[in-house]
Design a protein around this motif. Structure first.
Motif, PDB file in Angstrom:
ATOM      1  N   UNK A 209     -13.603  10.689   4.323  1.00 14.52           N
ATOM      2  CA  UNK A 209     -13.321   9.264   4.343  1.00 14.52           C
ATOM      3  C   UNK A 209     -12.311   8.920   5.439  1.00 14.52           C
ATOM      4  N   UNK A 210     -12.366   7.692   5.970  1.00 12.93           N
ATOM      5  CA  UNK A 210     -11.342   7.274   6.927  1.00 12.93           C
ATOM      6  C   UNK A 210      -9.945   7.505   6.359  1.00 12.93           C
ATOM      7  N   UNK A 211      -9.067   8.026   7.199  1.00 11.84           N
ATOM      8  CA  UNK A 211      -7.739   8.435   6.731  1.00 11.84           C
ATOM      9  C   UNK A 211      -6.773   7.258   6.668  1.00 11.84           C
ATOM     10  N   UNK A 212      -5.925   7.210   5.649  1.00  9.49           N
ATOM     11  CA  UNK A 212      -4.813   6.257   5.669  1.00  9.49           C
ATOM     12  C   UNK A 212      -3.944   6.496   6.897  1.00  9.49           C
ATOM     13  N   UNK A 213      -3.344   5.441   7.402  1.00  9.67           N
ATOM     14  CA  UNK A 213      -2.599   5.529   8.663  1.00  9.67           C
ATOM     15  C   UNK A 213      -1.509   6.598   8.618  1.00  9.67           C
ATOM     16  N   UNK A 214      -0.772   6.684   7.520  1.00  7.52           N
ATOM     17  CA  UNK A 214       0.328   7.649   7.436  1.00  7.52           C
ATOM     18  C   UNK A 214      -0.182   9.078   7.509  1.00  7.52           C
ATOM     19  N   UNK A 215      -1.333   9.326   6.907  1.00  9.21           N
ATOM     20  CA  UNK A 215      -1.905  10.664   6.926  1.00  9.21           C
ATOM     21  C   UNK A 215      -2.539  10.961   8.282  1.00  9.21           C
ATOM     22  N   UNK A 230     -17.229   5.288  15.106  1.00  5.62           N
ATOM     23  CA  UNK A 230     -16.695   4.340  14.128  1.00  5.62           C
ATOM     24  C   UNK A 230     -16.883   4.943  12.735  1.00  5.62           C
ATOM     25  N   UNK A 231     -15.859   5.644  12.257  1.00  4.00           N
ATOM     26  CA  UNK A 231     -15.998   6.361  10.988  1.00  4.00           C
ATOM     27  C   UNK A 231     -16.223   5.398   9.817  1.00  4.00           C
ATOM     28  N   UNK A 232     -15.604   4.250   9.848  1.00  5.70           N
ATOM     29  CA  UNK A 232     -15.780   3.285   8.754  1.00  5.70           C
ATOM     30  C   UNK A 232     -17.238   2.858   8.663  1.00  5.70           C
TER      31      UNK A 232
END
Length: 250
Positions: A209-215, A230-232
């Protein structure tokens, strides 16, 4: 219902959006943490047990779900699917009846010591004492399989002979992380019936899944794609395709 198996060193949350979509579509999603081959706990992998333990853990998760008074009445044992990414793809295939050949894997790794993505540190091959255990016998019949860039060096046509149900096989356009020929392409060629094959832009980890920004800022290998990937959008398409495939075959 579906069993969803994460990749080596991963977690079920890496496929949280797919699991959520399937739940919304009416599926019970069983997404075990593969103890010993998950984030923060690689003891089983280091001991050479992860490829032995993974299908047994998925099988135990199914037992637990069917025994749970909240879930059991809502699940049909005749309509089980298996989904897996990377080492989870290996797990899904074994759940579907594939019989891994660790001697075959050991030979491949001896010839290709540079392929660390497929072979790791070499402990999951025929040299491992764990590979001498009793063959795994799944307790449940899997009716449809989805694999995303599966680890497959223990499989040839003989090992895959019992996987006769419909298979949806995804692989990335860039095989630089996990070589396609001994893995995804070997599955496509070795199955008794040619699977439905889909090539997705990007590399191996595009299936997370697309990663959260912090991760994402900490884990570029897992999270960063080429500018034209475009992963999303890819995941919205995957969710539609996987849901449609399971609706058709379960």
């Amino acid at each position: 219902m579906v069993v969803l198996s994460h990749g080596h060193g991963g977690m079920p949350f890496g496929h949280r959006e797919l699991a959520t979509r399937l739940a919304r579509e009416g599926y019970v999603v069983i997404a075990p943490i593969h103890v010993g081959d998950s984030a923060g706990n690689l003891d089983g992998y280091r001991q050479g047990r992860s490829l032995i333990d993974r299908p047994r853990q998925a099988n135990a998760a199914l037992h637990a779900a069917f025994s749970d008074s909240r879930l059991g009445a809502h699940m049909d044992p005749a309509r089980i699917g298996a989904i897996g990414f990377s080492a989870g793809g290996y797990t899904a295939l074994v759940m579907a009846g594939a019989v891994p050949d660790f001697v075959l894997a050991g030979r491949y790794c001896a010839r290709h010591p540079q392929d660390s993505s497929s072979c790791g540190d070499g402990r999951n091959t025929s040299s491992s004492p764990a590979s001498a255990g009793e063959p795994f016998q799944p307790d449940y019949s899997v009716k449809a399989v989805v694999v995303m860039d599966p680890l497959a060096i223990p499989f040839d046509a003989a090992a895959l002979a019992s996987v006769t149900m419909p298979v949806l096989l995804y692989r990335p356009s860039d095989p630089s992380f996990l070589p396609a020929e001994p893995n995804a392409l070997a599955v496509a060629a070795g199955l008794p019936t040619r699977p439905t094959e889909v090539i997705v832009p990007g590399r191996h980890f595009v299936f997370l899944d697309p990663c959260p920004a912090a991760f994402a800022s900490q884990e570029a290998l897992l999270c960063k794609d080429a500018p034209d990937v475009d992963r999303i959008a890819i995941h919205r398409r995957l969710e539609d395709e996987i849901t449609g495939f399971l609706h058709k075959h379960l």
